[in-house]
Design a protein around this motif. Sequence first.
Motif, PDB file in Angstrom:
ATOM      1  N   HIS A  40       0.851  -1.193   0.000  1.00  0.00           N
ATOM      2  CA  HIS A  40       0.000   0.000   0.000  1.00  0.00           C
ATOM      3  C   HIS A  40       0.888   1.244   0.000  1.00  0.00           C
ATOM      4  O   HIS A  40       2.027   1.213   0.471  1.00  0.00           O
ATOM      5  CB  HIS A  40      -0.914   0.004   1.233  1.00  0.00           C
ATOM      6  N   TYR A  42       0.953   3.746   1.810  1.00  0.00           N
ATOM      7  CA  TYR A  42       1.351   4.310   3.101  1.00  0.00           C
ATOM      8  C   TYR A  42       2.537   3.542   3.693  1.00  0.00           C
ATOM      9  O   TYR A  42       2.943   3.797   4.827  1.00  0.00           O
ATOM     10  CB  TYR A  42       0.203   4.248   4.114  1.00  0.00           C
ATOM     11  N   ASP A  56      -3.543   1.716  -4.205  1.00  0.00           N
ATOM     12  CA  ASP A  56      -4.591   1.919  -3.203  1.00  0.00           C
ATOM     13  C   ASP A  56      -5.335   0.603  -2.992  1.00  0.00           C
ATOM     14  O   ASP A  56      -5.025  -0.417  -3.640  1.00  0.00           O
ATOM     15  CB  ASP A  56      -5.542   3.057  -3.616  1.00  0.00           C
ATOM     16  N   SER A  57      -6.317   0.628  -2.108  1.00  0.00           N
ATOM     17  CA  SER A  57      -7.002  -0.620  -1.766  1.00  0.00           C
ATOM     18  C   SER A  57      -7.649  -1.268  -2.988  1.00  0.00           C
ATOM     19  O   SER A  57      -7.643  -2.492  -3.117  1.00  0.00           O
ATOM     20  CB  SER A  57      -8.092  -0.364  -0.732  1.00  0.00           C
ATOM     21  N   PHE A  79      -6.683  -6.109   7.061  1.00  0.00           N
ATOM     22  CA  PHE A  79      -7.878  -6.272   6.215  1.00  0.00           C
ATOM     23  C   PHE A  79      -7.489  -6.369   4.741  1.00  0.00           C
ATOM     24  O   PHE A  79      -8.179  -7.006   3.942  1.00  0.00           O
ATOM     25  CB  PHE A  79      -8.899  -5.148   6.463  1.00  0.00           C
ATOM     26  N   MET A  80      -6.369  -5.767   4.357  1.00  0.00           N
ATOM     27  CA  MET A  80      -5.929  -5.817   2.958  1.00  0.00           C
ATOM     28  C   MET A  80      -5.431  -7.232   2.616  1.00  0.00           C
ATOM     29  O   MET A  80      -5.721  -7.765   1.549  1.00  0.00           O
ATOM     30  CB  MET A  80      -4.816  -4.795   2.712  1.00  0.00           C
ATOM     31  N   TYR A 128     -17.156  -0.540   3.572  1.00  0.00           N
ATOM     32  CA  TYR A 128     -15.849  -0.057   3.124  1.00  0.00           C
ATOM     33  C   TYR A 128     -14.890  -1.248   3.242  1.00  0.00           C
ATOM     34  O   TYR A 128     -15.047  -2.099   4.120  1.00  0.00           O
ATOM     35  CB  TYR A 128     -15.435   1.090   4.049  1.00  0.00           C
ATOM     36  N   ASN A 130     -12.142  -1.397   4.419  1.00  0.00           N
ATOM     37  CA  ASN A 130     -11.478  -1.397   5.741  1.00  0.00           C
ATOM     38  C   ASN A 130     -12.403  -2.033   6.775  1.00  0.00           C
ATOM     39  O   ASN A 130     -12.925  -1.380   7.679  1.00  0.00           O
ATOM     40  CB  ASN A 130     -11.171   0.044   6.193  1.00  0.00           C
ATOM     41  N   SER A 145     -12.338   3.810  -1.248  1.00  0.00           N
ATOM     42  CA  SER A 145     -12.496   5.270  -1.375  1.00  0.00           C
ATOM     43  C   SER A 145     -12.524   5.668  -2.848  1.00  0.00           C
ATOM     44  O   SER A 145     -13.036   6.726  -3.194  1.00  0.00           O
ATOM     45  CB  SER A 145     -11.362   5.989  -0.648  1.00  0.00           C
ATOM     46  N   HIS A 191      -6.738   9.874   9.939  1.00  0.00           N
ATOM     47  CA  HIS A 191      -7.448  10.834   9.090  1.00  0.00           C
ATOM     48  C   HIS A 191      -8.406  11.734   9.882  1.00  0.00           C
ATOM     49  O   HIS A 191      -8.640  12.876   9.496  1.00  0.00           O
ATOM     50  CB  HIS A 191      -8.208  10.089   7.985  1.00  0.00           C
ATOM     51  N   HIS A 214      -8.065  13.026   1.140  1.00  0.00           N
ATOM     52  CA  HIS A 214      -8.666  11.687   1.215  1.00  0.00           C
ATOM     53  C   HIS A 214     -10.007  11.801   1.938  1.00  0.00           C
ATOM     54  O   HIS A 214     -10.107  12.513   2.951  1.00  0.00           O
ATOM     55  CB  HIS A 214      -7.721  10.746   1.975  1.00  0.00           C
ATOM     56  N   GLU A 216     -11.503  10.060   4.008  1.00  0.00           N
ATOM     57  CA  GLU A 216     -11.546   9.656   5.419  1.00  0.00           C
ATOM     58  C   GLU A 216     -11.212  10.818   6.354  1.00  0.00           C
ATOM     59  O   GLU A 216     -11.382  10.702   7.573  1.00  0.00           O
ATOM     60  CB  GLU A 216     -10.529   8.539   5.688  1.00  0.00           C
ATOM     61  N   SER A 234      -8.979   8.913  -3.590  1.00  0.00           N
ATOM     62  CA  SER A 234      -8.229   7.822  -2.965  1.00  0.00           C
ATOM     63  C   SER A 234      -6.747   8.127  -3.155  1.00  0.00           C
ATOM     64  O   SER A 234      -6.377   9.041  -3.904  1.00  0.00           O
ATOM     65  CB  SER A 234      -8.562   6.499  -3.655  1.00  0.00           C
ATOM     66  N   THR A 235      -5.902   7.353  -2.501  1.00  0.00           N
ATOM     67  CA  THR A 235      -4.449   7.601  -2.607  1.00  0.00           C
ATOM     68  C   THR A 235      -3.977   7.494  -4.060  1.00  0.00           C
ATOM     69  O   THR A 235      -3.201   8.308  -4.530  1.00  0.00           O
ATOM     70  CB  THR A 235      -3.683   6.612  -1.719  1.00  0.00           C
TER      71      THR A 235
HETATM   72  P1  13P Z   1      -7.017   3.947  -0.147  1.00  0.00           P
HETATM   73  O1  13P Z   1      -7.964   2.918  -0.599  1.00  0.00           O
HETATM   74  O2  13P Z   1      -7.289   5.312  -0.662  1.00  0.00           O
HETATM   75  O3  13P Z   1      -5.624   3.521  -0.443  1.00  0.00           O
HETATM   76  O4  13P Z   1      -7.134   4.099   1.446  1.00  0.00           O
HETATM   77  C1  13P Z   1      -6.859   3.031   2.293  1.00  0.00           C
HETATM   78  C2  13P Z   1      -6.731   3.434   3.672  1.00  0.00           C
HETATM   79  O5  13P Z   1      -6.511   2.654   4.567  1.00  0.00           O
HETATM   80  C3  13P Z   1      -6.900   4.833   3.971  1.00  0.00           C
HETATM   81  O6  13P Z   1      -6.602   5.061   5.279  1.00  0.00           O
END
Ligand code: 13P
Length: 323
Positions: A40, A42, A56-57, A79-80, A128, A130, A145, A191, A214, A216, A234-235
């Motif tokens: 990811h 982050y 991103d997710s 969760f990913m 979501y 997440n 997102s 966030h 974002h 969130e 989203s990211t």
């Molecule tokens: P994204 O799907 O935008 O990457 O966001 C995931 C996430 O955990 C944001 O905190």
Amino acid sequence: MGSPSLGISLVSGKIDKMNNDLVEQIQSIKKERNAIILAHSYQRDEVQDIADFVGDSLGLSREAAKTEAEVIVFAGVHFMAETAAILNPEKTVLIPDVEAGCSLADTIKAADVQSWKDDNPNGLVVAYVNTSAEVKALADVCVTSANAVAVVSSLDQDRPIFFVPDMFLGAHVERATGRKMNLWLGECHVHAGIGEREINSTLDKHENAEFMIHPECSCGSACLYLKPDAKIMSTEGMVKYSQTSQASEFVVATEVGILHRLQKFSPTKKFIPVKESAVCEYMKLITLEKILNSLVNNQFKIEIPPQVANKARRSLESMIAVG
Ligand code: 13P
Ligand code: SF4
């Protein structure tokens, strides 16, 4: 005695050498095991740099669904990795640190969703990504997102919707679609801490910058009205948008790990974080050492009971299908 700057460059030289050794070992065992590393945006810079795919997710879920590798090492949060395992029941999915959780996903349990469903037999549950596998198994559809607005817009107008677990993303979707939903009052601690005060003071100092946020973030939905030029994304949306925009400066409201990727794809542009301390400590638990350990010792394997995974897969597949 050497000068302090010589001391610092010796230390960073040692770290580079250590990282290079680790990278070589990871590459070699990855090949041996026919493994892929998904990360990811982050994640730590060095983890992003070694990954086969960073995103991103939504992008990560899509990549997990189509990979031909036998082993997926997920450099992200639990969760990913669970999502990858649900989409690939026959593959080995590893998370290098089991403590890499998500404060937002932890706000809701399957029993909370079941109780709403019992009270609203005609309702639809939008989860979501997440969320835990158990929550996804009770959902009608999952969203990220990147596609939450599109997914909610496509749902039957006559049925009540329970949107879980992020209230700020939910409020953003409500404002963007005009659709009223029942929102679970969950939030991400990183966030939620990025608010209007920080945003206004950063934007005041960078008047010519474009603003990417974002959904969130705690004022993400209000930005639809208060800052009509804000790009709520989203990211990965941020990475793509900043590449094509004419602007040379961007104020960025999200976790700061994204700056590495933004800068990598737009090296001549300037990215200013709204909050430098917006760091997800769960994401940063994954290191090169732990990735190597994961591949060598087959740790830590994600296992989801098939009856849960089979139900969760349906809502994830609907999510992947929407752009
Ligand atoms: P994204 O799907 O935008 O990457 O966001 C995931 C996430 O955990 C944001 O905190
Ligand atoms: Fe969860 Fe927030 Fe970390 Fe994203 S940044 S993984 S939502 S705790």
